[in-house]
Design an enzyme around this catalytic site. Structure first.
Site, PDB file in Angstrom:
ATOM      1  N   SER A   1     -50.207 -21.838  -0.497  1.00 46.32           N
ATOM      2  CA  SER A   1     -49.518 -20.913  -1.406  1.00 46.32           C
ATOM      3  C   SER A   1     -49.031 -21.684  -2.619  1.00 46.32           C
ATOM      4  O   SER A   1     -49.484 -22.799  -2.881  1.00 46.32           O
ATOM      5  CB  SER A   1     -48.359 -20.221  -0.689  1.00 46.32           C
ATOM      6  OG  SER A   1     -47.879 -19.152  -1.458  1.00 46.32           O
ATOM      7  N   ASN A   2     -48.132 -21.101  -3.382  1.00 40.53           N
ATOM      8  CA  ASN A   2     -47.551 -21.769  -4.556  1.00 40.53           C
ATOM      9  C   ASN A   2     -46.132 -21.240  -4.734  1.00 40.53           C
ATOM     10  O   ASN A   2     -45.757 -20.256  -4.093  1.00 40.53           O
ATOM     11  CB  ASN A   2     -48.434 -21.515  -5.792  1.00 40.53           C
ATOM     12  CG  ASN A   2     -48.510 -20.037  -6.119  1.00 40.53           C
ATOM     13  OD1 ASN A   2     -47.529 -19.427  -6.496  1.00 40.53           O
ATOM     14  ND2 ASN A   2     -49.687 -19.436  -5.932  1.00 40.53           N
ATOM     15  N   PRO A   3     -45.326 -21.878  -5.593  1.00 43.48           N
ATOM     16  CA  PRO A   3     -43.896 -21.514  -5.643  1.00 43.48           C
ATOM     17  C   PRO A   3     -43.550 -20.317  -6.532  1.00 43.48           C
ATOM     18  O   PRO A   3     -42.397 -20.155  -6.905  1.00 43.48           O
ATOM     19  CB  PRO A   3     -43.237 -22.783  -6.191  1.00 43.48           C
ATOM     20  CG  PRO A   3     -44.317 -23.651  -6.704  1.00 43.48           C
ATOM     21  CD  PRO A   3     -45.632 -23.021  -6.460  1.00 43.48           C
ATOM     22  N   SER A   4     -44.508 -19.441  -6.844  1.00 41.92           N
ATOM     23  CA  SER A   4     -44.177 -18.286  -7.695  1.00 41.92           C
ATOM     24  C   SER A   4     -43.044 -17.473  -7.065  1.00 41.92           C
ATOM     25  O   SER A   4     -43.096 -17.140  -5.885  1.00 41.92           O
ATOM     26  CB  SER A   4     -45.417 -17.404  -7.870  1.00 41.92           C
ATOM     27  OG  SER A   4     -45.048 -16.192  -8.479  1.00 41.92           O
TER      28      SER A   4
ATOM     29  N   ALA B   1     -49.456 -15.034  -9.106  1.00 40.63           N
ATOM     30  CA  ALA B   1     -50.101 -16.355  -9.076  1.00 40.63           C
ATOM     31  C   ALA B   1     -50.981 -16.369  -7.826  1.00 40.63           C
ATOM     32  O   ALA B   1     -50.549 -16.775  -6.743  1.00 40.63           O
ATOM     33  CB  ALA B   1     -49.048 -17.453  -9.027  1.00 40.63           C
TER      34      ALA B   1
END
Ligand code: C5P
Length: 401
Positions: free
Chosen positions: A205-208, A272
């Site tokens: 995942s990503n920190p959006s 994102a």
């Protein structure tokens, strides 16, 4: 909009700072006022901090330089919001007493007044209170209906009279005060990251944070649009008055957006989306085993590319986060994905990082026209997106003539 939020003396005055912060976050200039009794329930300091300036209370009424606050503030304000409004505050205003800061501001000529009553059920329903409400409505004041819920005083249980939550109040105010230039339009927004599972307990995942997409959805709602928000996993609560669909994976996000795409006027793709997913999701947790591990990844579907062939009336907006060659790359993405425009931002720049409340964006068109904006709140960026979508519709209408 210039908004004075005034608290009168009820337990719900505790929520007044939170309302001030919400209204400031929505782009309003705010000031705080409080009656003597309100200051038994909320401190002057917390109101001052939330408003970002001095509080108008009895002690600050007349200033040594001759300024009379009720007059200067009434001239400054576009609207006065009384939250919470007690039976006493309604009565003082209905009889033009002007012996407390709220009724003085009203008699001094504040152009618009919105009341958010909060009191015990029996008091709210009393014919004398209702008579005051009618009097105030007759001179053009907006008096909101109190909510049905738990009442603060001991042993009172639940009933009509509770002050609505600050989020609800802000929503009412937006509907009441803001432009309704998106009425009848349908807006579809994606937000947050996607989460691509590797095994039952791990994911990519990503920190959006989802804040940008939520701000777009809320701004569109406040301007009268019907809004569907498709969001990946974020900690933000479902916004009031917006159909919110929660998804995890890129494939699920595609399915949810696809279901709404054809009937939508504006699509803002701020999610994102993870670029990669596991070639195979392990059904059991993978053991740690060894010092190296090789993962086979395959691309996630490109949602905008997949939907692009179905583009008809939609204005479609994307986001591009780039570390270098921003404008060329963003314009290229806008062309490939058939976007009307794309918002370029640089994750490395101050004020553009994941999770913040501000953003610094550059609007880029498929033709490579560039408009770099200063750093501003995500809500203000959201309003810019909506203004530009309206501009595109207006020029389309012009060309169709
Ligand atoms: O990841 P990329 O820079 O290509 O993102 C540009 C735009 O495309 C963004 O609006 C993003 O939400 C969207 N996107 C998408 N599907 C993907 C990846 C990105 O729709 N798989």
């Amino acid at each position: 909009m210039r908004v004075i939020v005034a608290a009168s003396g009820g337990v719900a005055a505790l929520k007044t700072p939170s309302l001030l912060r919400r209204l400031a976050g929505a782009g309003h200039e705010v000031r705080a006022a409080a009656t003597d009794d309100a200051l038994h329930f909320v401190t002057k300091l917390s109101l001052a901090v939330a408003a970002g300036g001095e509080v108008f209370d009895r002690a600050a009424w007349f200033r040594p330089d001759g300024e009379a606050r009720h007059l200067s503030w009434a001239r400054w304000a576009d609207v006065l919001v009384v939250a919470p409004a007690t039976a006493d505050a309604l009565s003082s205003a209905a009889t033009a007493r002007a012996d407390d800061v709220i009724s003085a501001l009203i008699v001094a000529g504040t152009p618009r007044v919105v009341w958010v009553p909060a009191m015990n059920t029996a008091m709210w329903h009393h014919p004398l209170v209702q008579e005051n409400v009618r009097t105030l409505r007759a001179v053009g004041h907006h008096v909101l209906e109190p909510a049905d819920g738990l009442l603060a005083a001991k042993g009172e249980g639940s009933g009509v009279g509770r002050m609505p939550e600050p989020e609800e109040i802000a929503l009412h105010l937006a509907g009441l005060l803001g432009p309704r230039d998106l009425a009848g339009r349908r807006v579809l927004v994606s937000a947050g990251p996607t989460r691509e599972p590797l095994d039952p307990v791990r994911y990519l995942s990503n920190p959006s944070s989802g804040k940008m997409g939520f701000a777009v959805a809320e701004a569109a709602r406040d301007r009268g649009a019907g809004v569907t928000l498709v969001t990946g996993p974020v900690t933000l609560a479902d916004p009031v008055g917006i159909a919110t669909v929660r998804v995890e994976r890129a494939e699920e996000m595609l399915a949810a957006l696809s279901a709404h795409f054809d009937a939508t006027d504006l699509v803002v793709m701020s999610a994102a989306v993870a670029d990669w997913q596991a070639a195979e999701i392990a059904s059991e947790k993978k053991a740690k085993g060894g010092e190296r591990q090789t993962l086979e990844l395959v691309r996630t579907p490109d949602i905008l590319l997949t939907l692009a062939p179905r583009k008809r009336q939609q204005v479609v907006v994307g986001f591009a986060m780039e570390t270098h060659q921003g404008v060329e790359r963003a314009a290229d993405k806008a062309r490939r994905k058939q976007l009307d425009f794309i918002l370029l931002n640089y994750p490395t720049r101050e004020g553009s990082a994941f999770g913040g409340d501000d953003n610094q964006v550059t609007f880029v068109t498929p033709e490579g026209r560039v408009d770099e904006l200063p750093r501003m709140s995500k809500r203000a960026v959201a309003e810019q997106i909506l203004d530009r979508a309206l501009g595109i519709w207006a020029s389309r209408a012009e060309h169709a003539e």
